[in-house]
Design an enzyme around this catalytic site. Structure first.
Site, PDB file in Angstrom:
ATOM      1  N   GLU A  46       9.888 -19.634  50.636  1.00  0.00           N
ATOM      2  CA  GLU A  46      10.681 -19.959  49.453  1.00  0.00           C
ATOM      3  C   GLU A  46      11.344 -18.683  48.917  1.00  0.00           C
ATOM      4  OE1 GLU A  46      11.248 -22.914  48.521  1.00  0.00           O
ATOM      5  OE2 GLU A  46       9.577 -24.168  49.142  1.00  0.00           O
ATOM      6  N   HIS A  79      15.610 -21.855  51.282  1.00  0.00           N
ATOM      7  CA  HIS A  79      14.395 -21.524  52.032  1.00  0.00           C
ATOM      8  C   HIS A  79      14.539 -21.831  53.526  1.00  0.00           C
ATOM      9  CE1 HIS A  79      12.497 -25.748  51.192  1.00  0.00           C
ATOM     10  NE2 HIS A  79      12.934 -25.743  52.424  1.00  0.00           N
ATOM     11  N   ASP A 116       5.851 -24.732  60.740  1.00  0.00           N
ATOM     12  CA  ASP A 116       4.940 -24.828  59.605  1.00  0.00           C
ATOM     13  C   ASP A 116       4.092 -26.095  59.627  1.00  0.00           C
ATOM     14  OD1 ASP A 116       7.225 -26.339  59.171  1.00  0.00           O
ATOM     15  OD2 ASP A 116       7.878 -25.225  57.426  1.00  0.00           O
ATOM     16  N   ASN A 136      17.489 -24.685  48.152  1.00  0.00           N
ATOM     17  CA  ASN A 136      17.324 -23.390  47.471  1.00  0.00           C
ATOM     18  C   ASN A 136      17.381 -22.202  48.439  1.00  0.00           C
ATOM     19  OD1 ASN A 136      14.906 -23.495  48.828  1.00  0.00           O
ATOM     20  ND2 ASN A 136      13.595 -23.379  47.022  1.00  0.00           N
TER      21      ASN A 136
HETATM   22  C1  F6R Z   1      10.532 -27.835  58.117  1.00  0.00           C
HETATM   23  C2  F6R Z   1      11.028 -26.657  57.406  1.00  0.00           C
HETATM   24  C3  F6R Z   1      11.862 -26.748  56.169  1.00  0.00           C
HETATM   25  C4  F6R Z   1      13.076 -27.651  56.326  1.00  0.00           C
HETATM   26  C5  F6R Z   1      13.943 -27.647  55.072  1.00  0.00           C
HETATM   27  C6  F6R Z   1      15.076 -28.657  55.171  1.00  0.00           C
HETATM   28  O1  F6R Z   1       9.742 -27.481  59.233  1.00  0.00           O
HETATM   29  O2  F6R Z   1      10.703 -25.610  57.846  1.00  0.00           O
HETATM   30  O3  F6R Z   1      12.278 -25.458  55.799  1.00  0.00           O
HETATM   31  O4  F6R Z   1      13.827 -27.225  57.425  1.00  0.00           O
HETATM   32  O5  F6R Z   1      13.158 -27.936  53.945  1.00  0.00           O
HETATM   33  O6  F6R Z   1      14.528 -29.953  55.186  1.00  0.00           O
HETATM   34  P1  F6R Z   1      15.441 -31.217  55.504  1.00  0.00           P
HETATM   35  O7  F6R Z   1      15.898 -31.076  56.912  1.00  0.00           O
HETATM   36  O8  F6R Z   1      14.516 -32.411  55.360  1.00  0.00           O
HETATM   37  O9  F6R Z   1      16.568 -31.204  54.538  1.00  0.00           O
END
Ligand code: F6R
Length: 247
Positions: A143, A138, A67, A136
């Site tokens: 989301e 995702h 992303d 959550n």
């Molecule tokens: C990032 C992504 C997000 C993260 C998720 C966890 O490319 O796709 O879905 O993997 O938000 O983030 P962290 O690792 O910072 O807890």
């Protein structure tokens, strides 16, 4: 699905790096899906160490990131491109032509998303996809409520995500409100996925993803349908699992 519980974040990161490196040695032109965020930093650090000390080469590897924020140039220190360069790419021998991060400045975002999907196909699909998980549930920017069949597309960030990100920007106006993300359908087509999670704040999301019903309200729960998925967690992130021996 193979659940691997490690004593520490470092041990979890080393295990993920061991699997990625093994796949790279078997297939030097591996197509590797990458994530940003705090979770995979230990994995990237270990891959860099293996490159420097053990001769692990990325010269033929192709990467696709999950992303990117819309509206941030690649030079912006909060862009995911910048993150990847600082935390992995500039430390290894990857060919810049083989790096793919969605372009948040693309003039035609929809066309760019279609191109991104076709590039993944052109390279033969993603061999190994690294994933983190949001508290959550995702995955990438999918989301809760995202279609389980979704493809790469624009997503509007939730109010909570915008608020959470505000601390990284000078003011609210600068915080991106939209992003490009691989879809859940795109992620599911990867031949193998490695979902990483550590710390207690991920324990409920890991429980819901692994032991809860499969639902669009917990996008990571789709991993139950994947034919070759690894879930690698530390003890804290595994602490709410009830059907699994974690001792
Ligand atoms: C990032 C992504 C997000 C993260 C998720 C966890 O490319 O796709 O879905 O993997 O938000 O983030 P962290 O690792 O910072 O807890």
């Amino acid at each position: 699905m193979l659940l691997i519980v490690k004593d520490s974040y470092e041990a979890m990161s080393r295990e993920a790096a061991r699997v990625v490196a093994e796949r790279m040695r078997r297939k030097p032109n591996l197509v590797l899906g990458l994530a940003t965020g705090g979770t995979p930093l230990g994995l990237y650090k270990e891959l860099i160490r293996m490159h420097k000390e053990e001769g692990l080469s990325f010269a033929k590897v192709t990467t696709f990131n999950l992303d990117e924020y819309i509206g941030l140039p690649r030079t912006h220190d909060q862009s995911y491109f910048y993150f990847m360069r600082e935390n992995l790419f500039k430390h290894i021998d990857i060919d810049p032509r083989y790096i793919h991060v969605p372009d948040g400045m693309a003039p035609e975002i929809d066309a760019h998303c279609e191109w991104y999907e076709s590039e993944i196909t052109r390279y033969g699909g993603i061999d190994v996809q690294i994933l983190g998980i949001g508290a959550n549930g995702h995955i990438a920017f999918n989301e809760p409520g995202s279609s389980l069949g979704s493809r790469t597309r624009i997503k509007t960030l939730t109010e909570q995500t915008v608020k959470d990100n505000a601390r990284f920007f000078k003011n609210m106006a600068e915080v991106p409100k939209t992003a490009i993300t691989m879809g859940i359908g795109t992620i599911m087509e990867a031949k193998e996925v490695i979902l990483l999670a550590n710390k207690t704040n991920k324990a409920e999301a890991i429980r819901a993803a692994i032991e809860g019903p499969m639902t669009a309200m917990v996008p990571a729960s789709i991993i139950q349908m994947h034919r070759k998925a690894y879930v690698m967690v530390d003890k804290e992130a595994a602490s709410k699992l009830t059907h699994t021996f974690t001792g």
